[in-house]
Design an enzyme around this catalytic site. Structure first.
Site, PDB file in Angstrom:
ATOM      1  N   PRO A  37       0.946  -1.219  -0.037  1.00 42.45           N
ATOM      2  CG  PRO A  37      -0.075  -1.183   2.232  1.00 42.45           C
ATOM      3  CD  PRO A  37       0.834  -1.850   1.168  1.00 42.45           C
ATOM      4  CB  VAL A  59      -0.192   7.670   0.476  1.00 43.27           C
ATOM      5  CG1 VAL A  59      -0.917   8.761   0.272  1.00 43.27           C
ATOM      6  CG2 VAL A  59      -0.457   7.112   1.824  1.00 43.27           C
ATOM      7  CB  CYS A 118       1.048   4.983   8.367  1.00 44.35           C
ATOM      8  SG  CYS A 118       1.472   6.786   7.786  1.00 44.35           S
ATOM      9  CE  LYS A 121       3.120  -2.758   5.170  1.00 44.12           C
ATOM     10  NZ  LYS A 121       3.782  -1.505   5.780  1.00 44.12           N
ATOM     11  N   GLY A 171      10.149  -4.585   3.857  1.00 42.44           N
ATOM     12  CA  GLY A 171      11.361  -3.819   3.994  1.00 42.44           C
ATOM     13  C   GLY A 171      12.439  -3.996   3.133  1.00 42.44           C
ATOM     14  CG  ASP A 172      15.597  -1.766   2.935  1.00 41.65           C
ATOM     15  OD1 ASP A 172      14.792  -0.937   2.599  1.00 41.65           O
ATOM     16  OD2 ASP A 172      16.468  -1.814   3.575  1.00 41.65           O
ATOM     17  CB  ALA A 184       7.106   0.073  -0.594  1.00 41.80           C
TER      18      ALA A 184
END
Length: 341
Positions: A45, A47, A127, A169, A228-229, A251
């Site tokens: 996800p 934004v 977040c 999450k 993550g990464d 992401a």
């Protein structure tokens, strides 16, 4: 829970039947996704970024499951326009709709509205941004585990369809035991899976704590997605090897290379062309169309080209630039050398 009523005509009746079958099949299939795939590859996800056009694109390149951006559950309930803008439709299943909410009633009501167009909903407790903390949503909620549990449990109980997913999450605490305890508490609410970003709320670019993710995987019986990464398919498999996670979520890196999950090390030209096709078909706003291309093309352009491309102001100019730069066969050999350097 039935799909929305449609005008009474043979076509629409047939559509409802087909849609109902599709929804049932897709739900059953997708919540079994962790059994059907050795490694479930997930688009995070994001934004402003993980909206419908981008979700359609990454599905063409090895993505098994996509999330919407974090949506404000109260706005989703109140505004038809908000739901329209976010394009939560069955067109791009398997889809998980992620909501930000801090009350059971709001999260559950938003879930009921999203139910017919997705295979699950996710509560954002990861977040780290200050505005989210000010609103009492996101990662700050990890300090209220009983509230998170209440939100997830009430929503799980409110949806009679047991194949519909409810998930969460989170990030991690510095205290590993506290992190594992939270994961176990969330599992007890009946969630379908858990996504763990292996950093604390305060961490940004620090190394991901894969040992914390592994500890959670070892402590719970539900699937865990590691976040993550994840910047390559090779890295995705390596993270699974270390943590035992059933899935990985990317992401920032998938923004730069939507074909990441196919093993491509850079965005291929056919992916750029596919993005242009999708946006032309959907007639998306120029800002979204251009912003994604800036990320995709950055490693493929030199400094001078990036300056020109990033300052283009209309879709025709962007399409002309893409055509001249990437679809002119005389430039392909040169382009490959630019990418590798």
């Amino acid at each position: 829970m039935a799909p929305r009523s449609l005008p009474d005509s043979r076509f629409h009746i047939d559509f409802v039947v087909v849609f109902g079958f599709f929804k049932f099949f897709m739900t059953k299939h997708t919540m079994d996704i962790f059994e059907k795939h050795t490694l479930v590859k997930v688009c995070s996800p994001m934004v402003r970024y993980s909206r419908l056009p981008f979700r359609l694109l990454v599905r063409e390149y090895g993505c098994d499951l996509a999330f919407t951006p974090m949506l404000m559950a109260d706005s989703f309930i109140k505004s038809d326009n908000y739901r329209k803008v976010e394009s939560v439709t069955c067109e791009n299943n398997p889809l998980v709709v992620q909501f930000a909410a801090n009350t059971p009633e709001i999260f559950a009501e938003a879930t009921e509205l999203a139910y017919q167009d997705c295979i699950g909903v996710d509560l954002n407790c990861g977040c780290p941004q200050s505005w989210a903390s000010h609103e009492g949503i996101g990662a700050c909620m990890m300090n209220k585990p009983d509230l998170i549990s209440d939100i997830l449990r009430q929503t799980r109980n409110r949806i009679s369809d047991s194949t519909f997913g409810v998930s969460c999450k989170i990030r991690i605490f510095l205290d590993m035991a506290r992190t594992v305890d939270l994961a176990r508490q969330l599992e007890a609410t009946g969630i379908s899976f858990l996504t763990v970003h292996g950093r604390t709320k305060a961490e940004r670019n620090e190394p991901v704590h894969l040992d914390y993710i592994k500890a959670i995987v070892d402590a719970v019986d539900i699937p865990v997605i590691a976040n993550g990464d994840i910047d390559s398919l090779e890295k995705a498999h390596a993270v699974q090897e270390v943590t035992g996670a059933k899935g990985v979520m990317s992401a920032r890196s998938i923004l730069e290379n939507p074909a990441l999950f196919t093993g491509q090390v850079k965005t291929p030209v056919d992916c750029i062309n596919k993005w242009c096709e999708i946006n032309t078909r959907l007639d998306t706003h120029f800002t979204m169309f251009h912003r994604h291309l800036i990320h995709m093309c950055a490693p493929l352009l030199n400094k001078f080209e990036r300056r020109i491309f990033n300052n283009l102001t209309d879709k025709k100019a962007v399409l002309d630039f893409i055509s001249d730069k990437f679809n002119n066969h005389s430039n392909l050999e040169e382009e490959e050398s630019v990418v590798v350097s």
